[in-house]
Design an enzyme around this catalytic site. Structure first.
Site, short mmCIF file in Angstrom:
data_model
loop_
_atom_site.label_atom_id
_atom_site.label_comp_id
_atom_site.label_asym_id
_atom_site.label_seq_id
_atom_site.Cartn_x
_atom_site.Cartn_y
_atom_site.Cartn_z
N ASP A 1 -4.76 -4.55 6.14
CA ASP A 1 -5.05 -5.44 5.03
C ASP A 1 -3.91 -6.43 4.86
O ASP A 1 -2.74 -6.06 5.00
CB ASP A 1 -5.25 -4.62 3.75
N SER B 1 0.87 -1.17 0.00
CA SER B 1 0.00 0.00 0.00
C SER B 1 0.90 1.22 0.00
O SER B 1 1.91 1.24 -0.71
CB SER B 1 -0.93 -0.06 1.21
N HIS C 1 -2.38 -1.31 -3.42
CA HIS C 1 -3.55 -0.43 -3.25
C HIS C 1 -3.36 0.79 -4.13
O HIS C 1 -2.35 1.49 -4.00
CB HIS C 1 -3.69 0.03 -1.80
#
Lengths: 1711, 130
Positions: free
Chosen positions: A135, A15, A43
């Site tokens: 996540d 991310s 992401h």
């Protein structure tokens, strides 16, 4: 396969800050990695087009590509996720989807990783790079669970550490690395599992088929056995291969692929649980000791935690539980005992949870004294709840799941043997970790802690009981799995990472430590080497024999003595020591060494550790030599300085070492903290386990449901098979049949037919039938006339069948039977019709032949008059003829098919059935007589004969012929019976043969042997002489003259009993002349006796009934006739001829409860036969009420009540006396309770007095001890009475005659007052007359005395009263009136009747013709209401004189409020009455006069006023006329004045008259001041002219109610009077004052005028026409008017006056 | 315009009344009747003939022979009042009995109870109220 297995799917989640990390990672990737697939989930913003592919492409040597939906995963590519897409893989393809959730990062790393994990399992690799949030952590866990590799970026090297930390926190991250290191590590991981030799072995192992089988087993069952002991596993797998009869393991592998259910079998086979209760009893006995010691250390409420992994079916766990229970006994509840029994075999656990074991294992429990832990069942036993509550079963994989912690004991027996060496090596430290310090490890017989002696010390080597050593290794434990793949690379902390954690001093220490040259070893106090550093080969060597770590055994022999000495010194003194220099040589080289031994600064838990340092110096002999060249002194100096330096260095070293230790300690404590955290996690894990267990039970239920389903399914399959078989057999059956079968649909179109049908149709109809033909075409109306009409029946599900005759082609007559059967489906519709045809021609022919024969037989059968029946072998009727039916009364149809026993008497049924059965079998039956039962129940006698009929087919029938011989039998029997029951013996005399014979009964009567007599003579001789004569006489007469006789003979039997025999003889009257004489003897003794008895009883009964007045009654319900006996009639007082009928009889019972009750009882009697015996009141015929006792009984016939009867007794007298007694008793009880007497009981012997309650309530003696003996008693008697009482008492005691003494005396109360008492006493005397007890009562008579006195007074008053007093009883009012009980003297005086004359009579004696009946009525009404009353009537004296009697009566009540008497006070008021009458007459006269006068006054005044008004009017007119004559004027003036005067006077008079006549004058609220002012203004002129001074003071009066005009008139008169009679001597002063109080208003009117001579005029002041002054206007009316007005309104007026001073009027008006 | 009927048994009283009425110009015409019956008869005639107009006002004595004032009032009330509803009656009596005054008030056409003698002042009052 091989190839594919190599492919790894590497998922990379990143991310924020991920780009840099990704670039780092990719740029360091080895080209070798092209064999694998990389998927990047970075992401990115869903809205912007991503440049990621281009950016990454630059840094990567591998091609970067955007993933496409459904695109294949190609190794060597780096796939990136397009924006706003979720990425997943499925079956080696990508699945791209629109994100499901708007919120949250996209793509989801979790989703990607989970799909990788699902599809690639241990070939998955997950990498979490920089990023925020969490996540990826779930995905990491999934990969980890599937056995993949997980890597997280080192948080310290991450731009954003959120995601890596979250991943690491899951505990599922294998490595924490910077991105650039990842590629290398992964490559290493992929390339090799195998650093050691063992791994290489495993590599082989891994490639083996067995391993692959185990791997797929692991995938199926979740348990990996690949680490288990290979030999064991191989053995178990081979067993499976054997039982499946497979060739080899390859075949087995294939078999597994085809039969996945085999995994279950394999799993179970591998997991063979071999266990039993107290397996290895000796070991268990010794473990008991250790358990005891563990428990001994525990406090109440502590936990005892034991873990038994690999518990299998739980026997071991329960064994341990029972041992603990046995040790603790009743204290068992005081501890929290937790035995964690775990296994990976869920079936075993399920079994263990049920805790039911076969009986064969129970004997093992016998070593335990108490068998209460077991619940015995039929062939099994159940473990008691207590033990079960101690054990917690759960599924647990020792190799995968974290261990239970803080355990007191681990029992792991015979489990390790299944594990491979590598696994074992990890399990033992695990146990060490899990156990408490000093915890016990209990292993199986062939197991051992292996080389972990540093962790466990053996307590009992034989029984494999070990104790956890304190401390031990700090080795990191990993619980997430001991797979070879993942364990190899358990990274000890990354060096770089560690480096960052070290402080400078630590680093220095580390460095020092590493540079410290001298080798050393660390030993324990028992010389065991714990650690070795540096090369110690020079000093130590491994000795031969058993491996031993004892330093003394390993040290070079040259050094041994020195070493032992030094170490022991150090152990003793705890001070570092250095040995002397020792020289030794190894392979020619000589070494000089000094051994330094130091205790370690920190003792290691319970072990003191020591450091043995080998300081080595070069051998002086070789090394020193060159130095000798210099001076010795220099050398020594140098040595000295070196030594100094060395010692300094040593000291420093020491310090550093210490610091090192400290930091070690810190590390250790840190580690402990981690452990404690871990423990917390463990406990939550345990909770989870519990819920898992719950789930487990749910699962079990599901399992059960599943197995049920399965059973049902099996059943279905079985049925299906059955059906198939049936179908085929049916088809065969159809074709084999002789019948033609055709199946048609409901339209009669042919669906199928059998061969026979085909030929039949060909034969009959010359036609081939075919499927689809209409079958009805063949069934011509000609041959099947009824068929058409019957067809609709099929629809109703009925079968049509019939026969028909058909002529076939050759004109042969054929009979065909046909049958149409509809086959209905479930909804009752016809689905198929089955039609069958059968040629029955032959049958038909035979039938007709048979019928002919049968008819013939039948007619014979029916024609005979002997009953014939044919029964089959069971005895059931096959046929009967009419005669048979007639005999038994059954219609034929009721017999056929029934058993012949229908006619057999029930008691014989069984026996006769037996006879029948034997007959059928061939046993002959003799013709015989039988008693049988007809249908109507009557019993008849028959004679029966039978024949056995055996048919061709060997069926057997019984043909029986029957004749009714009842009549004949009847007479025989009758005779017999009569004789027997009536004791009648018969005899017969044949006149011709002279043969005399007697029946057996006759002989019995005379107690003679049968046939012992030949003639009548000898019989007669048995009687006495007299009777003999009589008998013979009559007998002879009968013989000769045919005279019958009937005699009563007295007979004395042998035992001298007197009997009565009746002898009868009669000639036979069969023919005209007698041939035979018949006769009988009968014992009638009993009858004679009975008759006598009855006679006696009847007499007695009659007598009794008469005396006890007991009658009887009887109701015959059939005739409704009622019978009453004489006594009954008498009790009812009815005439003797009276015949009661139903209702009437009951109506004698008193209406209400008596009659209701008897009616009810009768109902009961009739319906249920309930007898009764109760007492009732009846009203007799003569209307008397009597008490009777009625009993009732009922006779039932055939369940119906036919007769009621009973006794009827007059119990009136008895009842009356009982009642009287009861009343008396009740009264007595009531009196006793209500008595106000004080009861006492004086025991003379004991001289003790018992006092009753009355002494407290009457005399106030609270404490009965106050008077408890005679002496005290005496003190209570008034001295004046004492002597008298003592005298009478002592006399009473001495006397023997009198039993009662009544005295009266004064008795002292508790408060000192004397009460007059009446004492009554009764003496109880013994048999010689001595008084032993006196019972008595004291009645407080004081009041009665006073009352008596008062009454006496009253009586004298009454007696002497002037008014006559008459007292009567209260009732009756009606005739003849109440009885007079008393009259006084005045009555006699008044009436002339003496008391004697009237007492007992009625007061009505005084009444006479003139007595006013109305008044008397008034009197009676009052008396009815118990009210007093006063009337005045004319009464008559004895001499007949009338007198007016005024009398008042009032009722007299007793203390209970009951009116008992009337008292009448009577007065002769004749005289008064006369006076009253006169007075009344006078008053009425006066009133009339008054009225007349008043009228007169009005008339007078009117008559006066009329002319006066004329005068006035005339004068008024005259005034208006002018008169010239002066004289006339003068005269007219005189007339006018007179007229005015007259008018005034008359007006005044009228005014007075009006006031007097009209008292109801209106009163209003007046203001005095204003009223007075009105008056003043009226006569203003007069006042003015008189110059009067008028003062008023009315302030005090607020409101005055009075008539205004009256008040005005009053003021006017008084004011004018004051002016008129003012004194000429002085100025007139008038003062009017008023004041008020509560009730009155006072007005004073004062003047200073002439005054009135009060002495002279006192009485006349307010009189009419009184004038006190000679003043012309004075008419003497004013004051009279004033007074009249004041008085008329209830006021008063008075006057005070003094002549020539003034007058004062006081007016008082009521408010 | 006014005509008055005077009913009184006392001729002196009647003549004096007439003098006073005349003297004070109270009316144009006076009719005198010496008892109630005469007065009733007069009204009977009046009703029969209807020749002359009915009196506007009646001075009625109470104490009269044959038919006293009360009798007249009753009959007048029942027989003539409806025909001559405008007729006013004044009781002119020497009675001082208060009950007489109360009794007279029961008749709707009785205007007042005047104690004899009638005076100029009273007439003036009647005129005013009339």
């Amino acid at each position: 396969m091989e190839e594919k297995n190599q492919i790894r799917i590497i998922g990379i989640g990143a991310s924020a800050g991920g780009l840099e990390a990704l670039q780092n990672f990719l740029s360091h990737l080895d080209p070798e990695m092209k064999e694998h697939v990389f998927i990047v989930a970075q992401h990115v913003s869903p809205t912007y087009k991503s440049m990621l592919a281009q950016l990454l492409g630059k840094s990567s040597s591998l091609p970067v590509k955007e993933a496409e939906n459904d695109g294949e995963l190609i190794p060597g590519f780096i796939y990136i996720t397009p924006p706003d897409t979720e990425i997943m893989i499925s079956d080696q393809k990508f699945v791209l989807k629109k994100p499901k959730y708007v919120a949250g990062p996209k793509p989801s790393i979790d989703i990607l990783f989970q799909s990788i994990a699902f599809h690639y399992r241990q070939r998955s690799i997950g990498i979490i790079l920089s990023g925020t949030g969490r996540d990826g952590s779930l995905g990491i866990t999934s990969i980890k669970l599937e056995g993949g590799l997980t890597i997280a970026q080192d948080p310290k090297a991450s731009k954003f550490d959120g995601m890596p930390i979250a991943a690491i926190e899951t505990g599922n991250v294998d490595w924490i690395l910077p991105p650039e290191k990842m590629g290398e590590a992964i490559l290493e991981y992929i390339k090799q599992p195998g650093l050691s030799k063992e791994k290489e072995e495993e590599k082989d192992w891994e490639s083996s088929i067995l391993f692959k089988i185990l791997l797929s087993l692991s995938n199926h069952k979740g348990t990996d056995f690949s680490t288990y002991k290979q030999t064991t596993i191989t053995r178990r797998v081979e067993k499976r291969i054997e039982s499946l009869k497979l060739a080899n393991i390859e075949a087995y592998q294939k078999y597994l692929e085809d039969h996945p259910e085999e995994y279950d079998s394999l799993f179970e086979t591998i997991l063979i649980g071999v266990t039993s209760f107290y397996r290895d009893e000796e070991a268990f006995l010794s473990i008991e000791e250790y358990l005891e010691s563990i428990i001994a250390e525990k406090q109440k409420g502590d936990s005892i935690r034991i873990w038994t992994p690999g518990c299998s079916t739980g026997e071991e766990a329960y064994s341990i539980a029972s041992i603990i229970a046995n040790i603790l006994k009743e204290r068992v509840t005081q501890y929290n005992i937790q035995i964690f029994a775990t296994d990976i075999d869920e079936k075993a656990i399920a079994f263990a949870r049920k805790a039911i074991y076969p009986n064969t294992s129970s004997f093992l429990f016998k070593s335990i004294d108490d068998n209460s832990f077991l619940i015995k069942k039929e062939d099994s036993f159940e473990i008691s709840k207590l033990l079960r509550s101690m054990v917690l079963f759960t599924k647990h994989d020792l190799t995968r799941n974290p261990p239970f912690l803080k355990l007191d004991m681990v029992i792991c027996r015979n489990l390790l043997i299944y594990f491979g060496q590598n696994l074992q090596q990890q399990i033992i430290p695990l146990f060490h970790y899990a156990l408490n310090p000093n915890g016990i490890l209990f292993l199986g017989k062939s197991e051992t802690v292996d080389n972990f002696t540093d962790l466990f010390s053996a307590l009992d080597a034989k029984n494999k009981i070990f104790q956890r050593k304190r401390g031990g290794t700090l080795q990191t434990l990993r619980f997430a799995g001991f797979r070879p793949n993942s364990t190899i690379l358990i990274p000890s902390l990354n060096k770089e990472a560690v480096r960052k954690d070290l402080s400078v001093s630590e680093m220095v220490k580390e460095t020092l430590y590493n540079t410290f040259d001298f080798p050393y070893v660390v030993i324990t106090d028992n010389y065991v080497i714990e650690m070795i550093n540096g090369d110690v080969n020079l000093f130590l060597s491994l000795p031969e024999g058993v491996m031993n770590a004892n330093i003394l055994k390993m040290i070079r022999p040259e050094l041994q003595v020195e070493l032992r000495f030094t170490i022991s010194k150090v152990i003793r003194e705890k001070e570092p020591q250095k040995s002397e220099l020792v020289r030794f040589s190894v392979s020619g080289t000589t070494y000089l060494t000094s051994i330094k031994v130091k205790p370690l600064l920190y003792s290691h838990k319970n072990n003191d550790l020591f450091m043995v340092i080998f300081e080595i110096y070069p051998d002086g002999s070789q090394q020193v030599t060159p130095r000798i060249e210099g001076s010795d002194a220099e050398l020594f100096e140098k040595i000295g300085s070196l030594e100094k330096e060395l010692s300094t260095t040593k000291e420093h070293l020491q310090i550093y070492i210490e610091e090192l230790e400290t930091s070690n300690e810190e590390l250790q404590s840190l580690n402990e903290e981690v452990q404690s955290t871990n423990e917390e996690l463990q406990s939550s894990n345990e909770e989870l386990e519990t819920s898992v267990e719950e789930l487990q039970s749910t699962n079990e239920e599901i399992q059960i449901a599943y197995s049920e389903l399965r059973t049902t399914n099996d059943e279905l399959e079985r049925k299906d098979n059955l059906l198939k078989i049936k179908e085929s057999s049916q088809a065969a059956l159809l074709n084999n049949s002789l019948q033609s079968f055709i199946l048609t649909d409901k339209e009669f179109k042919i669906l199928a037919f059998n061969d026979k049908a085909k030929s039949t149709f060909l034969f009959f109809f010359k036609k081939h039938i075919q499927i689809g033909d209409d079958i009805l075409v063949f069934f011509h109306h000609e041959y099947f006339p009824t068929l058409e009409s019957e067809l609709p029946k099929l629809k109703m599900g009925e079968i049509i069948s019939g026969e028909t005759r058909i002529k076939n082609q050759v004109a042969q007559e054929i009979y065909l039977a046909y049958n149409f059967s509809p086959v209905l489906d479930l909804s009752q519709n016809i689905s198929v019709i089955s039609i069958s045809l059968l040629d029955i021609s032959f049958t038909k022919l035979t039938e007709s032949n048979l019928r002919k024969t049968e008819n013939l037989l039948q007619s014979v059968f029916q024609a005979v008059d002997i009953g014939i029946c044919i029964t089959d072998k069971f005895g059931n009727y096959v046929n009967v003829n009419q005669a048979y039916c007639d005999i038994y009364g059954f219609p034929r149809e009721e017999l056929i098919g029934k058993s012949f026993t229908i006619v057999v008497l029930p008691e014989y049924k069984e026996a006769i059935q037996n006879l029948h059965d034997q007959f059928i079998l061939g046993k002959e039956e003799i013709p015989q007589e039988w008693s049988v039962q007809r249908k109507d129940g009557s019993i008849i006698d028959i004679y029966a004969n039978a024949k056995l009929l055996i048919e061709e087919d060997s069926t057997r029938y019984k043909v029986t012929s029957v004749r009714d011989i009842t009549e004949r039998k009847k007479y025989q029997r009758l005779l017999m019976q009569t004789q027997e029951t009536a004791h009648v013996g018969g005899w017969e005399f044949d006149k011709i043969t002279l043969h005399f014979s007697m029946t057996a009964e006759t002989y019995r009567l005379f107690n003679l042997p049968v046939n012992s007599l030949q003639d009548m003579n000898s019989l007669a001789c048995l009687f006495n002489e007299y009777e003999k004569e009589r008998l013979l006489l009559h007998f002879n007469s009968a013989v000769l003259n045919h005279q019958p006789f009937d005699l009563l003979l007295e007979y004395t039997d042998k035992s001298s009993r007197k009997l009565w025999y009746r002898a009868i003889g009669a000639p036979s009257s069969q023919q005209s002349h007698t041939k035979k004489i018949y006769g009988s003897f009968q014992d009638v003794t009993e009858r004679i006796h009975n008759e006598l008895q009855i006679k006696k009883t009847n007499e007695l009964l009659a007598q009794t009934n008469e005396t006890a007045r007991v009658g009887g009654w009887e109701v015959n319900l059939t005739t409704s006739e009622i019978k009453w006996t004489k006594v009954t009639l008498e009790i009812h007082e009815t005439p003797y001829e009276y015949i009661p009928n139903g209702e009437e009889a009951l109506n004698f019972y008193k209406e209400g409860k008596h009659r209701d009750r008897i009616s009810m009882l009768f109902q009961e009697l009739i319906s249920n036969g309930t007898p009764f015996d109760e007492e009732f009141e009846i009203v007799t015929h003569k209307n008397n009420i009597r008490w009777v006792r009625t009993t009732g009984l009922a006779t039932f016939e055939n369940g119906k009540c036919v007769r009621l009867y009973g006794a009827f007794q007059d119990i009136h007298e008895r009842k009356k006396s009982t009642e009287a007694i009861r009343v008396a008793k009740e009264r007595y009880d009531f009196l006793a309770r209500a008595s106000k007497d004080a009861i006492w009981d004086w025991d003379l012997k004991e001289n003790r007095v018992f006092l009753g309650e009355g002494f407290r309530t009457i005399f106030g003696y609270e404490n009965e001890e106050e008077i408890q003996n005679y002496e005290r008693w005496i003190e209570c008697i008034h001295t004046d009475d004492l002597e008298r009482i003592q005298d009478s008492f002592s006399k009473f005691i001495r006397t023997e005659k009198e039993s009662q003494l009544n005295t009266e005396y004064r008795f002292k109360k508790a408060n000192g007052e004397y009460a007059i008492v009446i004492s009554k006493c009764y003496a109880i005397r013994d048999e010689i007359g001595k008084t032993i007890r006196i019972l008595g009562s004291l009645q407080d008579f004081t009041k009665s005395k006073e009352e008596e006195h008062r009454l006496k007074l009253l009586e004298s008053v009454i007696t002497n009263a002037n008014d006559s007093v008459l007292i009567t009883e209260a009732e009756p009012f009606s005739l003849p009136g109440p009885r007079i009980v008393y009259v006084n003297n005045a009555f006699t005086k008044m009436t002339g009747y003496s008391a004697e004359e009237v007492i007992g009579g009625s007061p009505r004696i005084l009444q006479g013709p003139k007595t006013d009946q109305e008044e008397l009525k008034k009197l009676r009404l009052a008396m009815d209401k118990w009210e007093s009353c006063e009337i005045q009537v004319i009464n008559y004296k004895k001499n007949g004189d009338e007198f007016w009697n005024h009398f008042s009566i009032f009722p007299l009540a007793n203390e209970n409020g009951w009116f008992t008497h009337w008292i009448a006070i009577e007065k002769d008021v004749t005289k008064k009455k006369r006076e009253d009458d006169e007075k009344e007459k006078l008053i009425s006269e006066l009133t009339q006069n008054n009225k007349d006068l008043k009228q007169f006054t009005y008339i007078t005044s009117h008559n006066l006023r009329a002319p006066l008004s004329n005068l006035t009017a005339a004068l008024n007119i005259i005034d208006d006329l002018s008169i010239s004559d002066p004289m006339l004027t003068e005269l007219l003036k005189g007339i006018r004045d007179s007229t005015n005067n007259l008018n005034q006077t008359i007006n005044d008079l009228i005014k007075i008259l009006i006031i007097k006549d009209n008292p109801a004058i209106e009163q209003t609220k007046l203001n005095l001041q204003s009223v007075f002012e009105t008056v003043v203004s009226q006569i203003g002129n007069i006042i003015k002219s008189s110059e009067a001074e008028i003062l008023t003071s009315f302030d005090q009066v607020n409101n005055l109610f009075f008539n205004r005009s009256y008040l005005e008139s009053i003021f006017l008169n008084l004011l004018t009077n004051a002016i008129r009679y003012r004194s000429p001597k002085r100025k007139l002063k008038v003062h009017v004052k008023a004041k008020q109080d509560q009730d009155h208003t006072y007005i004073t009117f004062e003047d200073n005028g002439l005054g009135i001579d009060m002495e002279r005029h006192k009485d006349k002041i307010f009189g009419l026409y009184q004038r006190f002054h000679d003043i012309p206007e004075s008419k003497g009316l004013g004051l009279y008017l004033v007074k009249t007005q004041v008085l008329s309104l209830g006021g008063t007026i008075s006057v005070e006056s003094q002549v020539d001073v003034g007058t004062k009027f006081n007016i008082v008006i009521k408010r | 315009m006014i005509s008055i009927l005077c009913v009184d048994d006392d001729p002196t009283s009647l003549s004096i009344q007439q003098i006073i009425l005349k003297h004070n110009h109270f009316c144009e015409k006076t009719i005198t009747k010496t008892n109630g019956q005469d007065a009733i008869d007069y009204y009977d005639d009046l009703v029969k003939t209807s020749e002359s107009p009915a009196p506007d006002l009646i001075f009625l004595d109470l104490n009269m022979p044959i038919l006293d004032g009360w009798g007249f009032l009753d009959q007048f009330h029942s027989r003539f009042y409806s025909k001559f509803p405008k007729t006013l009656v004044y009781i002119l009596s020497s009675s001082v009995d208060p009950s007489d005054k109360l009794r007279s008030e029961r008749y709707p056409f009785v205007k007042d109870f005047i104690s004899k003698p009638i005076t100029k002042e009273i007439l003036t009052q009647i005129q005013k109220s009339g």
